[in-house]
Motif scaffolding. Structure first.
Motif, PDB file in Angstrom:
ATOM      1  N   UNK A 337       0.851  -1.186   0.000  1.00 61.96           N
ATOM      2  CA  UNK A 337       0.000   0.000   0.000  1.00 61.96           C
ATOM      3  C   UNK A 337       0.892   1.243   0.000  1.00 61.96           C
ATOM      4  N   UNK A 338       0.584   2.202  -0.870  1.00 62.85           N
ATOM      5  CA  UNK A 338       1.378   3.425  -0.945  1.00 62.85           C
ATOM      6  C   UNK A 338       2.391   3.436  -2.059  1.00 62.85           C
ATOM      7  N   UNK A 460      10.983  16.050   4.205  1.00 61.60           N
ATOM      8  CA  UNK A 460      10.764  15.769   5.619  1.00 61.60           C
ATOM      9  C   UNK A 460       9.324  16.034   6.025  1.00 61.60           C
ATOM     10  N   UNK A 461       8.758  17.133   5.536  1.00 60.97           N
ATOM     11  CA  UNK A 461       7.366  17.466   5.840  1.00 60.97           C
ATOM     12  C   UNK A 461       6.425  16.365   5.350  1.00 60.97           C
ATOM     13  N   UNK A 475      -2.157   5.720   1.929  1.00 60.75           N
ATOM     14  CA  UNK A 475      -1.650   5.471   0.574  1.00 60.75           C
ATOM     15  C   UNK A 475      -1.305   6.782  -0.122  1.00 60.75           C
ATOM     16  N   UNK A 476      -2.213   7.745  -0.093  1.00 64.27           N
ATOM     17  CA  UNK A 476      -1.972   9.023  -0.763  1.00 64.27           C
ATOM     18  C   UNK A 476      -0.798   9.763  -0.138  1.00 64.27           C
ATOM     19  N   UNK A 480       2.643  10.828  -2.154  1.00 61.03           N
ATOM     20  CA  UNK A 480       3.121  12.209  -2.237  1.00 61.03           C
ATOM     21  C   UNK A 480       4.569  12.318  -1.777  1.00 61.03           C
ATOM     22  N   UNK A 481       4.899  11.603  -0.703  1.00 62.22           N
ATOM     23  CA  UNK A 481       6.294  11.605  -0.207  1.00 62.22           C
ATOM     24  C   UNK A 481       7.258  11.053  -1.250  1.00 62.22           C
ATOM     25  N   UNK A 482       6.877   9.958  -1.894  1.00 58.40           N
ATOM     26  CA  UNK A 482       7.769   9.349  -2.890  1.00 58.40           C
ATOM     27  C   UNK A 482       7.981  10.247  -4.112  1.00 58.40           C
ATOM     28  N   UNK A 483       6.928  10.909  -4.548  1.00 58.73           N
ATOM     29  CA  UNK A 483       7.061  11.778  -5.725  1.00 58.73           C
ATOM     30  C   UNK A 483       8.047  12.906  -5.453  1.00 58.73           C
ATOM     31  N   UNK A 484       7.998  13.464  -4.252  1.00 55.63           N
ATOM     32  CA  UNK A 484       8.962  14.518  -3.904  1.00 55.63           C
ATOM     33  C   UNK A 484      10.359  13.945  -3.751  1.00 55.63           C
ATOM     34  N   UNK A 485      10.443  12.745  -3.190  1.00 54.25           N
ATOM     35  CA  UNK A 485      11.739  12.071  -3.040  1.00 54.25           C
ATOM     36  C   UNK A 485      12.348  11.780  -4.414  1.00 54.25           C
ATOM     37  N   UNK A 486      11.527  11.353  -5.372  1.00 54.05           N
ATOM     38  CA  UNK A 486      12.013  11.120  -6.731  1.00 54.05           C
ATOM     39  C   UNK A 486      12.590  12.395  -7.338  1.00 54.05           C
ATOM     40  N   UNK A 487      11.951  13.516  -7.047  1.00 58.33           N
ATOM     41  CA  UNK A 487      12.351  14.775  -7.668  1.00 58.33           C
ATOM     42  C   UNK A 487      13.658  15.316  -7.107  1.00 58.33           C
ATOM     43  N   UNK A 488      13.842  15.229  -5.786  1.00 61.02           N
ATOM     44  CA  UNK A 488      14.996  15.904  -5.192  1.00 61.02           C
ATOM     45  C   UNK A 488      15.935  15.013  -4.398  1.00 61.02           C
ATOM     46  N   UNK A 489      15.509  13.803  -4.079  1.00 65.12           N
ATOM     47  CA  UNK A 489      16.306  12.944  -3.221  1.00 65.12           C
ATOM     48  C   UNK A 489      17.509  12.323  -3.911  1.00 65.12           C
ATOM     49  N   UNK A 490      18.471  11.812  -3.147  1.00 67.77           N
ATOM     50  CA  UNK A 490      19.707  11.238  -3.697  1.00 67.77           C
ATOM     51  C   UNK A 490      19.615   9.762  -4.045  1.00 67.77           C
ATOM     52  N   UNK A 491      18.379   9.241  -4.156  1.00 66.85           N
ATOM     53  CA  UNK A 491      18.195   7.821  -4.426  1.00 66.85           C
ATOM     54  C   UNK A 491      17.561   7.599  -5.792  1.00 66.85           C
ATOM     55  N   UNK A 492      17.975   6.509  -6.435  1.00 64.08           N
ATOM     56  CA  UNK A 492      17.440   6.145  -7.747  1.00 64.08           C
ATOM     57  C   UNK A 492      16.935   4.709  -7.668  1.00 64.08           C
ATOM     58  N   UNK A 493      15.651   4.495  -7.375  1.00 69.61           N
ATOM     59  CA  UNK A 493      15.116   3.133  -7.366  1.00 69.61           C
ATOM     60  C   UNK A 493      15.211   2.520  -8.761  1.00 69.61           C
ATOM     61  N   UNK A 494      15.749   1.307  -8.852  1.00 73.70           N
ATOM     62  CA  UNK A 494      15.987   0.680 -10.158  1.00 73.70           C
ATOM     63  C   UNK A 494      15.011  -0.451 -10.451  1.00 73.70           C
TER      64      UNK A 494
END
Length: 524
Positions: A337-338, A460-461, A475-476, A480-494
């Protein structure tokens, strides 16, 4: 292997040990009798196994064994881990997600014929906590109490909406209190029942323990007191066999199930008569780019990070990993979920990647990619993934230097946050999105990527909002957290590599599950 908050780092490691086993029912005592309760089922696996004591085990094979011998208060149906369902009990949560009330369902009996009681359930959960074994952390901050003849409560010090997703773990199985205590058991560190439980099970599951050898094989026999559907096989022989031998055994009919074939071995079986079930696993393989400028001025540059995200050919990497592998849209696997769809994740755009690279000021310097080269993830070598990343980033002008090392060496650099670029994977402690908040700034994996608290207030927020969310809103919030993490975070899920199970033609039904791999009692 869970490179998570727990140390261990053994779960998920493929143990390659070719064993000459005798006395295990072969083709003449298995395949021909599919569905016949008088026949044996022979299952080959690469053992990750230490104990048959359910409240101490926290290994891959240990969970398979515990699931067969014992029952949990809650469970999951089939391979669906998005919704906990009743096991030995039904449950309700208070609106604050701090108190779970469990009501025991009537009818369950232990293998000695005695009924399963609330006292057994309370003892079992407090035993998990008290013996302080590997799974004890699952109930950190939780108080267990009997509140009635058929009810108990789990009270959490902090809101814990993940608790219903934790309870199905086979480590939280209910044991027969009277029998365990009579054989040295207690809910403290002085517990001495493990040796007994390695010889005789004390559960209410579909099977009983006939014999246990953590290095060779485990033999199970049907439990006549089990109150659920009768297993199709009255005897199961679970053998410790290396992958290549598993492949040969299932082809020749000397076993009916092979659990640990790598993608190449599975592909080689495509034209044979065996059946192949390939589903996405719970593991998520990812890149991290260190944001600590003292570690790397290059990878901490936001334009360079953007170039890497745009330069990866995600579809090719998933295809390389074989049938059943999928690409998650963020760090949360597609099973939970999420999770977000792959289309919502970062996408390859070579021209945009080159433009971002130019903006970063990168001038062709070698960038080191570190990864462990002596482990596999669901049989997939990280070396293959690293080479694909290297070739794809070269297309956009990034010069990657591969630096493989044994996991014992590389793990320290990863945990200490000193890798420039790292290639690792994450296995959840339980199937809930909250496991992945560690990828936020200042959290466990965030710090390993040189991403301290306060580095990205927006992420963080959203992480705090996801943690606090309840019910359908969870779930929502995690999306939302993941979309922001994708945009600016230092991780690249493969990718999520596939979990493949190969079965003989006589097997008509087998279901994978990310928590206990496979339910032996449901194989038909």
């Amino acid at each position: 292997m869970k490179f998570s908050r727990k140390s261990a780092a053994t779960a998920g490691l493929v143990v390659a040990a070719a064993l000459a086993l005798s006395g295990c029912a072969g083709g003449g005592n298995g395949a021909a009798g599919g569905g016949d309760a008088g026949k044996s089922l022979v299952v080959d696996a690469s053992f990750d196994l230490k104990t048959a004591d359910p409240n101490r085990q926290y290994e891959t094979t240990g969970s398979i064994v515990a699931k067969a011998l014992y029952q949990t208060l809650l469970t999951f149906e089939g391979n669906d881990v998005t919704k906990p369902v009743d096991g030995l009990a039904s449950y309700t949560m208070n609106p604050e997600n701090t108190v779970m009330t469990l009501t025991l369902k009537p009818g369950a009996k232990f293998s000695d014929g005695s009924p399963v009681t609330v006292d057994d359930a309370v003892f079992s959960l407090t035993r998990v906590q008290g013996v302080k074994g590997n799974p004890s952390f699952l109930l950190d901050g939780v108080t267990v109490a009997k509140t009635g003849d058929d009810t108990l409560t789990l009270t959490s010090a902090e809101p814990n909406p993940a608790l219903p997703f934790i309870l199905p773990n086979p480590a939280l199985s209910v044991v027969n209190k009277k029998v365990v205590e009579a054989n040295g058991g207690s809910d403290t560190e002085s517990d001495k029942a493990e040796a007994f439980l390695n010889k005789t099970s004390a559960g209410s599951g579909p099977y009983k323990l006939e014999s246990f050898d953590a290095a060779k094989q485990v033999v199970l026999t049907a439990n006549p007191e089990y109150n659920g559907p009768r297993p199709a096989y009255s005897r199961v022989v679970l053998r410790n066999v290396a992958g290549p031998t598993q492949k040969l055994n299932v082809e020749k009919g000397e076993s009916q199930v092979a659990l640990d074939l790598n993608p190449d071995q599975v592909a080689e079986l495509a034209g044979s008569k065996v059946k192949i079930t390939s589903d996405p696993s719970r593991y998520m393989i990812f890149l991290l780019l260190n944001q600590n400028k003292d570690v790397s001025q290059i990878t901490s540059n936001p334009d360079f990070l953007k170039a890497v995200k745009l330069g990866i050919d995600y579809d090719k990497i998933v295809k390389m990993a074989g049938k059943g592998s999928v690409r998650p849209g963020g760090p949360i696997p597609s099973l939970f979920v999420g999770a977000v769809d792959a289309k919502q994740g970062n996408q390859r755009d070579v021209e945009a990647a080159k433009a971002a690279l130019k903006a970063s000021g990168y001038n062709g310097e070698k960038v080191t990619l570190n990864f462990p080269n002596d482990i596999t993830v669901q049989g997939l070598s990280l070396q293959n993934v690293a080479e694909a990343v290297q070739a794809q980033l070269k297309d956009v002008g990034i010069d990657i230097n591969l630096a493989p090392a044994p996991v014992a060496t590389e793990l320290d650099a990863y945990r200490n946050g000193t890798e420039t670029v790292g290639l690792w994977y994450w296995g959840p402690d339980f199937p809930d999105a909250s496991n992945y908040l560690v990828f936020s700034p200042g959290e466990l994996v965030g710090l390993r990527a040189g991403w301290p608290a306060g580095a990205d207030p927006k992420v963080t927020e959203l992480a705090n909002a996801a943690k606090a969310a309840t019910g359908d809103a969870r779930a929502a919030a995690y999306e939302a957290w993941q979309k922001e993490l994708n945009a600016s975070g230092p991780f690249v899920p493969l990718l999520q590599p596939a979990q493949s199970i190969v079965t003989a033609p006589s097997i008509t039904s087998v279901t994978t599950n990310p928590v206990w791999t496979v339910d032996l009692a449901l194989i038909k």
